[in-house]
Design a protein around this motif. Structure first.
Motif: not given
Ligand code: HEM
Length: 506
Positions: A202-220
């Protein structure tokens, strides 16, 4: 009559001069950056970024613009290295300035993956984690201690396949999880739905989602991270909290298990128990032990899964390779026992199979991004401080000048046959570069080898036949930091009743 200059005039003139100077400096600097696709003002190359299998587009740009490609993403410089020569020259040889990691606001800062080695900035904590890991798996000698665990787990894997031959993906996941949990925590997994494996998945799947480029505006727009969680539009903060809880459990729960076992003197020796016993624990030391064990788990569980899956896929696609590897094992090991590490040096073709598995589809086609700590110049180009530097490992391993006909799965390219020298060892590139090179490389190399060798000795991997028709498969891979084969069907059967008996002989 000329109007006397006001303060406003002087301020505007100064601003214009400063702006002009900045534009001239920037365009002069731009001219010194490596070439790359022309982007738009302000956003740069954002719209041209590939949505999937980025390594293919980056390789294409390499052919168009030269091996080193420069990109700008909303002002963030990014440099792609498409050749092994440049990756070695920069990431290995100038490792002291190319070993930081970019800051990921959602994954690293808000959720907390920055405590896992792969995202830890270059500094004291990074050095401490690597020191702890090196003691346990840093070289061939350290890893030899773990051969009995790997050999035993390889047999357990064969048993699982025999029981549930149609569940290949799940069997491989359980196998990889079993090895790393045993080594990191001395924990033996449960065969059905192990709670530690489920948590880590579960943690690894959430990691993949969290670090997908463009998935979260806070990274921009990193300032968004200061928004309170209740604020409209701040649902990412609540997601971050939930995912942070999963990550913390992934690190805390197995660590607590080891301490509990140690308190009862019933622990199985492991990375965690050895360090907790050995180290004169200073302030913060237990934190480092806990998070470096979690880093082993995070780094080791998903990666070998992809390679072992690729092994099954290629055995299906290239049956002549499977036959030749099995013939080599039969002639060296015989059919009365399964291969062990003692046989390894006598099985050069099987060694070639392992190298091809790692080359044909590297699990991390773009490795992990490095961050440049200061301005640098290379072959007449300027590389600006803060640039994200990515080695296109897939391209390094599919360069036709180095590996002729790179899409052929050909173990003989790694042999000195018919007066031919072997092609470069893919393990020099697939594990990354410099001070950030994969700390689990010896463990990965040995655990994948024993898995492939025992599977080849025991099973035939063939296409499924349905209603008299052979079901052909088309190999496809997922995108993302760790790239996996997409599910495919295959038939896995014992090579003989003797082989079947061997699996249950211990
Ligand atoms: C087929 C198997 C594997 C491959 C191809 C692989 C490849 C890689 C690559 C390319 C990197 C990034 C290196 C860089 O930044 O230049 C990496 C980092 C890492 N790997 Fe592996 N890996 C594998 C298995 C493992 C295993 C079994 C473990 C642990 C037991 C592990 C633990 C790690 C960790 C902790 C990092 C982060 C290192 C750092 O940031 O300093 N890997 N790996």
């Amino acid at each position: 009559m000329i109007r006397p200059l006001t303060l406003l005039d002087i301020a505007l003139a100064t601003l214009a001069v400063v702006l002009l100077k900045t534009i001239i400096t920037r365009s002069k600097q731009r001219a010194r950056y490596p070439p790359g696709p022309k982007g738009l003002p302000v956003i740069g190359n954002v719209l041209q970024m590939p949505k999937d299998r980025e390594w293919l587009t980056f390789a294409q740009w390499g052919e168009q613009f030269g091996n080193i490609v420069y990109l700008s993403l909303l002002g963030q410089p990014m440099i792609i290295l498409n050749s092994a020569k440049d990756a070695v020259a920069l990431l290995d040889k100038r490792s002291s300035i190319y070993s930081d990691r970019p800051i990921l606001y959602m994954g690293g800062e808000l959720i907390g993956w920055k405590y896992i080695l792969g995202l830890t900035p270059y500094g004291d904590r990074f050095r401490e984690y690597r020191r702890l890991m090196a003691k346990f798996i840093g070289g061939k000698t350290q890893v030899e201690r773990h051969f009995p665990v790997m050999e035993q787990e390889a047999t357990s894997f064969l048993k699982r396949i025999l029981r549930r031959p149609d569940d290949l993906g799940a069997n491989i996941r359980t196998h990889a999880g079993a090895i790393i949990l045993k080594l990191a925590y001395g924990y033996t997994i449960r065969e059905d739905e192990d709670p530690f494996v489920t948590l880590a998945d579960r943690a690894m799947a959430q990691f993949t989602e969290a670090t997908t480029p463009g998935a979260f505006l806070v990274d921009v727009f990193p300032l968004l991270r200061h928004m309170p969680a209740w604020f409209p539009g701040a649902s990412f903060k609540r997601t971050a909290q939930e995912w942070s809880d999963t990550l913390n459990s992934m690190a805390d729960v197995p660590h607590a298990f080891v301490k509990e076992q140690m308190a009862k003197d019933t622990e199985v020796p492991s990375f965690t128990s050895e360090l907790l016993r050995d180290e004169k624990l200073q302030e913060g030391q237990e934190f480092n032990i806990k998070w470096s064990a979690a880093s082993l788990y995070a780094g080791g569980a998903d990666t070998t899964v992809s390679s072992i899956h690729t092994f099954f896929l290629t055995m299906l696609l290239f049956p002549h390779v499977q036959k030749r590897a099995q013939a080599e094992i039969d002639s060296v090991v015989g059919t009365d026992r399964l291969p062990t590490f003692e046989d390894r040096a006598k099985l050069p073709y099987v060694e070639g199979v392992l190298k091809e598995v790692l080359r044909w589809h590297p699990i991390g086609p773009l490795g992990l991004p490095h961050r440049l700590a200061q301005d640098d110049t290379y072959e007449g180009h300027l590389f600006p401080k803060g640039a994200i530097v990515i080695a296109n490992i897939w391209k390094c391993l599919h360069d036709p000048d180095v590996y002729p006909n790179p899409s052929d799965f050909d173990p003989t390219r790694h042999l000195s046959e018919n007066g031919r020298s072997p092609q470069p060892d893919p393990r020099d590139y697939c594990f990354g570069f410099g001070r950030r090179i994969c700390p689990g490389l010896h463990l990965a190399d040995t655990s994948i080898w024993i898995t492939c060798a025992t599977v080849l000795a025991a099973f035939n991997i063939e296409n499924v036949v349905e209603n008299g028709r052979v079901i052909d498969i088309v190999p496809e891979y997922t995108s993302g930091t760790i790239s996996h084969p997409k599910p495919f069907r295959c038939s896995i059967k014992p090579r003989s009743t003797r082989a079947e008996a061997l699996i249950f002989s211990d």
